[in-house]
Design an enzyme around this catalytic site. Structure first.
Site, PDB file in Angstrom:
ATOM      1  N   SER A  97       0.880  -1.190  -0.016  1.00  0.00           N
ATOM      2  CA  SER A  97      -0.022  -0.097  -0.117  1.00  0.00           C
ATOM      3  C   SER A  97       0.778   1.285   0.023  1.00  0.00           C
ATOM      4  CB  SER A  97      -0.824  -0.051   1.203  1.00  0.00           C
ATOM      5  OG  SER A  97      -1.505   1.230   1.312  1.00  0.00           O
ATOM      6  N   GLY A  98       0.611   2.119  -1.059  1.00  0.00           N
ATOM      7  CA  GLY A  98       1.515   3.370  -1.155  1.00  0.00           C
ATOM      8  C   GLY A  98       1.678   4.268   0.271  1.00  0.00           C
ATOM      9  N   HIS A  99       0.427   4.431   0.691  1.00  0.00           N
ATOM     10  CA  HIS A  99       0.351   5.487   1.906  1.00  0.00           C
ATOM     11  C   HIS A  99       1.119   5.056   3.234  1.00  0.00           C
ATOM     12  CE1 HIS A  99      -3.039   4.471   4.667  1.00  0.00           C
ATOM     13  NE2 HIS A  99      -3.157   3.373   3.738  1.00  0.00           N
ATOM     14  N   CYS A 158     -13.337   2.220  19.553  1.00  0.00           N
ATOM     15  CA  CYS A 158     -14.255   2.524  20.517  1.00  0.00           C
ATOM     16  C   CYS A 158     -15.674   2.393  19.625  1.00  0.00           C
ATOM     17  CB  CYS A 158     -14.342   4.263  20.448  1.00  0.00           C
ATOM     18  SG  CYS A 158     -15.440   4.567  21.619  1.00  0.00           S
TER      19      CYS A 158
HETATM   20  N1  PLP Z   1      -3.110  -4.498   5.582  1.00  0.00           N
HETATM   21  C1  PLP Z   1      -2.315  -4.030   6.815  1.00  0.00           C
HETATM   22  C2  PLP Z   1      -1.454  -4.797   7.492  1.00  0.00           C
HETATM   23  C3  PLP Z   1      -2.473  -2.565   6.890  1.00  0.00           C
HETATM   24  O1  PLP Z   1      -1.799  -2.285   8.067  1.00  0.00           O
HETATM   25  C4  PLP Z   1      -3.461  -1.891   6.215  1.00  0.00           C
HETATM   26  C5  PLP Z   1      -3.739  -0.125   6.667  1.00  0.00           C
HETATM   27  O2  PLP Z   1      -3.836  -0.042   7.803  1.00  0.00           O
HETATM   28  C6  PLP Z   1      -4.232  -2.432   5.211  1.00  0.00           C
HETATM   29  C7  PLP Z   1      -3.733  -3.746   4.875  1.00  0.00           C
HETATM   30  C8  PLP Z   1      -4.896  -1.606   4.242  1.00  0.00           C
HETATM   31  O3  PLP Z   1      -4.445  -0.957   3.428  1.00  0.00           O
HETATM   32  P1  PLP Z   1      -4.973   0.429   2.817  1.00  0.00           P
HETATM   33  O4  PLP Z   1      -5.444   1.523   3.801  1.00  0.00           O
HETATM   34  O5  PLP Z   1      -4.117   0.752   1.683  1.00  0.00           O
HETATM   35  O6  PLP Z   1      -6.396  -0.174   2.303  1.00  0.00           O
END
Ligand code: PLP
Length: 385
Positions: free
Chosen positions: A198-200, A324
């Protein structure tokens, strides 16, 4: 007010170099990469360059990189796509501590009659390979195990697990969303079939993801439409974000090594400082097999949320292991699966660092956090028990 951002497992600051790389694709280079004319051709070259940059970070061939909209889409496509493409009935094997992006598609498949096995974890948040062996003995399987946990940073034994899955003839997917940019990944050495990014989480913007699909792996598309991404994902490519992710992967590859070691030292300083200044705390998760940037720590007798509010007043951003829901503070499924005692589970906080953090950030937290804990314990009805 000074601000210190220690919530990088939630999202990271986009790198200035990434933004700079993206900008021309909102202005002069706005063509559709599928177009046969010059506007399309100019842009297509950059999409393919980004594909090569992403591939280089994980040791893949560019043809094995598929761009998606996020890590969640990549996880869904991997699991649902692999199960649907299997010609024979398969089991799905995953773990109790996966991200909802993995757990939810597995549970949907379960409702549709696919046998799903969720492996338990021990007190350190680790799966047991014997449990995986046993689950694999029940028949052909699509396996989805995260490389590193988003809440605790615990790293699963990926090489050993993948070896078991491949020896049993299964399909191996790993959610490497939290591992990328923090740990070296080389799919030439690790024979996973599918891997999500995931890019972000690595200093690119939100809304761009990747699924690595090893050549020859059968997978049914999730999004049906045009012939983009080799017919595996319909939808006009998100060119600026793809370009940004490519640049982010290039920067992440460079930062692995020295930068990761520096970040790990900051995290260790934070952990040691908290343990020295605050009584009744415990570190959650395997402290050895752990991401270099993550610290999950429980403060007995107080709610994680109260700590977060007070930290936020000082400009410090972290996150809690609780969600929560409908007025009740439930500890996260990850912390619960590890069997962390109730009182500690409710007071768990995750600090997650990035290459933008400094030693001064950590000292600022260590100045401000212990008095907050002391103050909250003084008014906690549980502390006196
Ligand atoms: N998998 C894991 C381990 C993550 O930490 C996250 C995001 O928190 C994701 C998948 C989902 O990624 P996205 O936010 O790009 O959908």
């Amino acid at each position: 007010m000074r601000t210190v951002y220690l919530d990088n497992n939630a999202t990271t600051q986009p790198a200035p170099e990434v933004i700079e790389a993206m900008l021309p694709f909102f202005t002069e280079l706005w063509g559709n990469p599928s177009s046969m004319h010059v506007f399309g051709g100019q842009v297509r070259r950059h999409v393919e360059l980004a594909r090569a940059q992403v591939a280089a970070l994980i040791g893949a061939d560019p043809s094995e990189i598929l761009f998606t909209s996020c890590g969640t889409e990549s996880d869904n496509m991997a699991i649902r796509g692999a199960v649907e493409a299997a010609n024979a009935p398969v089991n799905v094997i995953t773990s109790r501590v996966e991200h909802p992006a993995v757990l939810e598609p597995c549970r949907m498949l379960k409702e549709r009659g696919v046998p799903v096995i969720e492996l338990e974890v021990n007190g350190k948040g680790q799966i047991r390979l014997d449990d995986l062996r046993l689950a694999l003995s029940r028949g052909r399987a699509v396996v989805s195990l995260m490389w590193a946990n988003n809440e605790t940073g615990v790293i699963f034994p990926m090489a050993e697990a993948t070896e078991l899955v491949k020896a049993a003839g299964g399909i191996m997917h790993t959610d490497a969303v939290q591992a990328a940019g923090k740990l070296p990944i080389d799919v030439r050495r690790l024979p996973v079939d599918l891997l999500s990014l995931s890019g972000h989480k690595l200093h690119a913007p939100k809304g761009i993801g990747v699924l690595f699909i090893r050549r020859g792996t059968r997978i049914r598309p999730l999004l049906l439409g045009g012939h983009q991404e080799n017919g595996k994902r319909g939808g006009t490519e998100n060119v600026p974000y793809i370009v940004g992710l490519g640049r982010a992967c290039e920067l992440a590859a460079r930062a692995l090594g020295d930068e990761t070691t520096r970040v790990a030292a900051l995290r260790d300083r934070l952990q040691a400082g908290i343990l020295a200044a605050c009584p009744d705390v415990r570190v959650n998760g395997d402290e050895v097999q752990r991401l270099p940037n993550t610290l999950n720590i429980s403060f007995q007798y107080i709610e994680g949320e109260s700590i977060l509010y007070h930290l936020s007043d000082c400009g410090i951003a972290a996150s809690s292991g609780s969600a929560c829901t409908s007025g009740s503070l439930e500890p996260s499924h990850v912390i619960r699966a590890m069997g962390v005692p109730f009182m500690a589970a409710h007071g768990s906080i995750r600090f997650s660092l990035s290459r933008y953090n400094t030693a001064a950030d950590i000292e600022y937290v260590l100045e401000n956090l212990p008095p907050i804990i002391k103050k909250l314990r003084a008014i906690s009805p549980f502390a006196a028990l």
